[in-house]
Design a protein around this motif. Structure first.
Motif, PDB file in Angstrom:
ATOM      1  N   VAL A  33      27.427 141.719  74.666  1.00  0.00           N
ATOM      2  CA  VAL A  33      26.479 141.041  73.804  1.00  0.00           C
ATOM      3  C   VAL A  33      25.747 140.000  74.656  1.00  0.00           C
ATOM      4  CG1 VAL A  33      28.157 139.309  73.029  1.00  0.00           C
ATOM      5  CG2 VAL A  33      26.219 139.879  71.569  1.00  0.00           C
ATOM      6  N   ILE A  34      24.486 139.750  74.334  1.00  0.00           N
ATOM      7  CA  ILE A  34      23.710 138.744  75.062  1.00  0.00           C
ATOM      8  C   ILE A  34      23.796 137.425  74.294  1.00  0.00           C
ATOM      9  CG2 ILE A  34      21.423 138.081  75.877  1.00  0.00           C
ATOM     10  CD1 ILE A  34      20.792 141.055  76.175  1.00  0.00           C
ATOM     11  N   LEU A  35      24.221 136.379  75.011  1.00  0.00           N
ATOM     12  CA  LEU A  35      24.356 135.051  74.411  1.00  0.00           C
ATOM     13  C   LEU A  35      23.567 134.037  75.225  1.00  0.00           C
ATOM     14  CD1 LEU A  35      28.172 135.043  73.594  1.00  0.00           C
ATOM     15  CD2 LEU A  35      26.292 135.356  72.008  1.00  0.00           C
ATOM     16  N   PRO A  36      23.174 132.940  74.607  1.00  0.00           N
ATOM     17  CA  PRO A  36      22.451 131.911  75.359  1.00  0.00           C
ATOM     18  C   PRO A  36      23.362 131.220  76.377  1.00  0.00           C
ATOM     19  CG  PRO A  36      22.875 131.185  73.112  1.00  0.00           C
ATOM     20  CD  PRO A  36      23.321 132.601  73.199  1.00  0.00           C
ATOM     21  N   ALA A  37      22.757 130.722  77.436  1.00  0.00           N
ATOM     22  CA  ALA A  37      23.496 130.000  78.466  1.00  0.00           C
ATOM     23  C   ALA A  37      22.655 128.838  78.967  1.00  0.00           C
ATOM     24  CB  ALA A  37      23.849 130.927  79.614  1.00  0.00           C
ATOM     25  N   ILE A  38      23.317 127.818  79.453  1.00  0.00           N
ATOM     26  CA  ILE A  38      22.624 126.667  80.016  1.00  0.00           C
ATOM     27  C   ILE A  38      22.415 126.856  81.515  1.00  0.00           C
ATOM     28  CG2 ILE A  38      22.832 124.175  80.456  1.00  0.00           C
ATOM     29  CD1 ILE A  38      24.375 124.017  77.783  1.00  0.00           C
ATOM     30  N   ASN A  41      18.727 131.281  83.033  1.00  0.00           N
ATOM     31  CA  ASN A  41      17.642 131.440  82.062  1.00  0.00           C
ATOM     32  C   ASN A  41      17.732 132.736  81.280  1.00  0.00           C
ATOM     33  OD1 ASN A  41      16.497 129.020  82.725  1.00  0.00           O
ATOM     34  ND2 ASN A  41      15.184 129.889  84.308  1.00  0.00           N
ATOM     35  N   ALA A  42      18.214 133.807  81.922  1.00  0.00           N
ATOM     36  CA  ALA A  42      18.263 135.115  81.253  1.00  0.00           C
ATOM     37  C   ALA A  42      19.405 135.928  81.833  1.00  0.00           C
ATOM     38  CB  ALA A  42      16.938 135.848  81.451  1.00  0.00           C
ATOM     39  N   GLY A  43      19.773 136.962  81.124  1.00  0.00           N
ATOM     40  CA  GLY A  43      20.791 137.874  81.635  1.00  0.00           C
ATOM     41  C   GLY A  43      22.218 137.439  81.393  1.00  0.00           C
ATOM     42  N   ASN A  44      22.456 136.638  80.381  1.00  0.00           N
ATOM     43  CA  ASN A  44      23.822 136.190  80.097  1.00  0.00           C
ATOM     44  C   ASN A  44      24.515 137.195  79.176  1.00  0.00           C
ATOM     45  OD1 ASN A  44      26.072 134.528  80.202  1.00  0.00           O
ATOM     46  ND2 ASN A  44      25.450 133.359  78.423  1.00  0.00           N
ATOM     47  N   PHE A 144      33.704 128.991  75.455  1.00  0.00           N
ATOM     48  CA  PHE A 144      32.299 128.637  75.314  1.00  0.00           C
ATOM     49  C   PHE A 144      31.768 127.863  76.515  1.00  0.00           C
ATOM     50  CE2 PHE A 144      33.117 129.870  70.944  1.00  0.00           C
ATOM     51  CZ  PHE A 144      32.021 130.694  70.748  1.00  0.00           C
ATOM     52  N   ALA A 145      32.619 127.120  77.216  1.00  0.00           N
ATOM     53  CA  ALA A 145      32.193 126.458  78.454  1.00  0.00           C
ATOM     54  C   ALA A 145      31.823 127.492  79.504  1.00  0.00           C
ATOM     55  CB  ALA A 145      33.291 125.536  78.974  1.00  0.00           C
ATOM     56  N   VAL A 146      32.614 128.554  79.602  1.00  0.00           N
ATOM     57  CA  VAL A 146      32.309 129.616  80.572  1.00  0.00           C
ATOM     58  C   VAL A 146      31.032 130.356  80.173  1.00  0.00           C
ATOM     59  CG1 VAL A 146      33.120 131.817  81.520  1.00  0.00           C
ATOM     60  CG2 VAL A 146      34.681 129.877  81.356  1.00  0.00           C
ATOM     61  N   ILE A 147      30.865 130.627  78.880  1.00  0.00           N
ATOM     62  CA  ILE A 147      29.661 131.327  78.428  1.00  0.00           C
ATOM     63  C   ILE A 147      28.414 130.491  78.701  1.00  0.00           C
ATOM     64  CG2 ILE A 147      28.413 132.119  76.379  1.00  0.00           C
ATOM     65  CD1 ILE A 147      31.148 133.033  75.267  1.00  0.00           C
ATOM     66  N   LEU A 148      28.472 129.205  78.397  1.00  0.00           N
ATOM     67  CA  LEU A 148      27.288 128.351  78.526  1.00  0.00           C
ATOM     68  C   LEU A 148      27.040 127.860  79.947  1.00  0.00           C
ATOM     69  CD1 LEU A 148      27.689 126.214  75.285  1.00  0.00           C
ATOM     70  CD2 LEU A 148      26.040 128.049  75.692  1.00  0.00           C
ATOM     71  N   LEU A 149      28.116 127.576  80.709  1.00  0.00           N
ATOM     72  CA  LEU A 149      27.954 126.905  82.000  1.00  0.00           C
ATOM     73  C   LEU A 149      28.518 127.673  83.190  1.00  0.00           C
ATOM     74  CD1 LEU A 149      29.157 123.411  80.745  1.00  0.00           C
ATOM     75  CD2 LEU A 149      26.788 124.117  81.089  1.00  0.00           C
ATOM     76  N   GLY A 150      29.169 128.798  82.955  1.00  0.00           N
ATOM     77  CA  GLY A 150      29.928 129.451  84.011  1.00  0.00           C
ATOM     78  C   GLY A 150      29.162 130.318  84.982  1.00  0.00           C
TER      79      GLY A 150
END
Length: 195
Positions: A33-38, A41-44, A144-150
């Motif tokens: 699934v594609i989720l937003p990341a910090i 910019n794309a491809g998360n 969620f830390a890994v998803i957003l910042l990892g």
């Protein structure tokens, strides 16, 4: 022993969690699934199996918190050993299910989910020893830390994001083993403490 298993909700909650983990692992395989990341910019893209360890860690924490504290403190039953054994047996069941599903599906995400379950459950057990019942949010926060910042780039992760690294990554596997070992030790040390 039967009394302790019923108080810890093992035949109901934990058995259902392990069955749900196995069925979902068989179902999601390498789905993403594609989720937003910090951090990018794309491809998360995130494997759906990335969330499956929470299905085991949460119910295990609930089972370990289901207790009759005063009866356990005054009783002669060795609840510290039993609680530690329950957590270890749960992880053995997770590894068996992961291995079986991995053989059937040959999906790389299954091995990653098994390793991540060990890591995140160990993290939860350590956090429970320090924070009590609030420790259950630590694995969720890690996910969620890994998803957003990892992510370093859209195709690579930072080395601290052990749950997102491929199954063959040595330091991620070692970290998972250390995490579950420390979590089991923390469970044994704090098992008789009142919630």
């Amino acid at each position: 022993m039967i009394w302790w298993l019923k108080v810890r909700l093992t035949p109901t909650v934990l058995a259902a969690a392990l069955a749900g983990y196995t069925l979902l692992l068989l179902t999601v395989r390498d789905g993403e699934v594609i989720l937003p990341a910090i951090s990018v910019n794309a491809g998360n893209t995130v494997p759906l199996a990335f969330f499956l360890p929470l299905i085991v860690a949460g119910p295990l924490a609930h089972c370990l918190d289901s207790r009759q504290p005063y009866a356990e403190l005054t009783g002669i039953r060795r609840t510290a050993w039993l609680d530690t054994l329950l957590a270890a047996a749960s992880m053995a069941a997770v590894l068996a299910a992961t291995g079986l599903v991995g053989l059937v599906t040959e999906a790389e995400a299954t091995l990653q989910a098994g390793r991540n379950t060990l890591f995140l459950t160990g993290l939860m057990l350590i956090a429970r020893a320090v924070l009590g019942r609030a420790g259950i949010v630590v694995p969720l926060g890690w996910v969620f830390a890994v998803i957003l910042l990892g992510r370093r780039t859209s195709s690579s992760f930072y080395s601290w994001a052990v749950t997102a690294l491929p199954p063959g990554t040595g330091h991620a596997t070692a970290t998972a083993a250390l995490s579950i070992a420390a979590g089991l030790a923390a469970t044994y040390i704090t098992a008789r403490r009142l919630p």
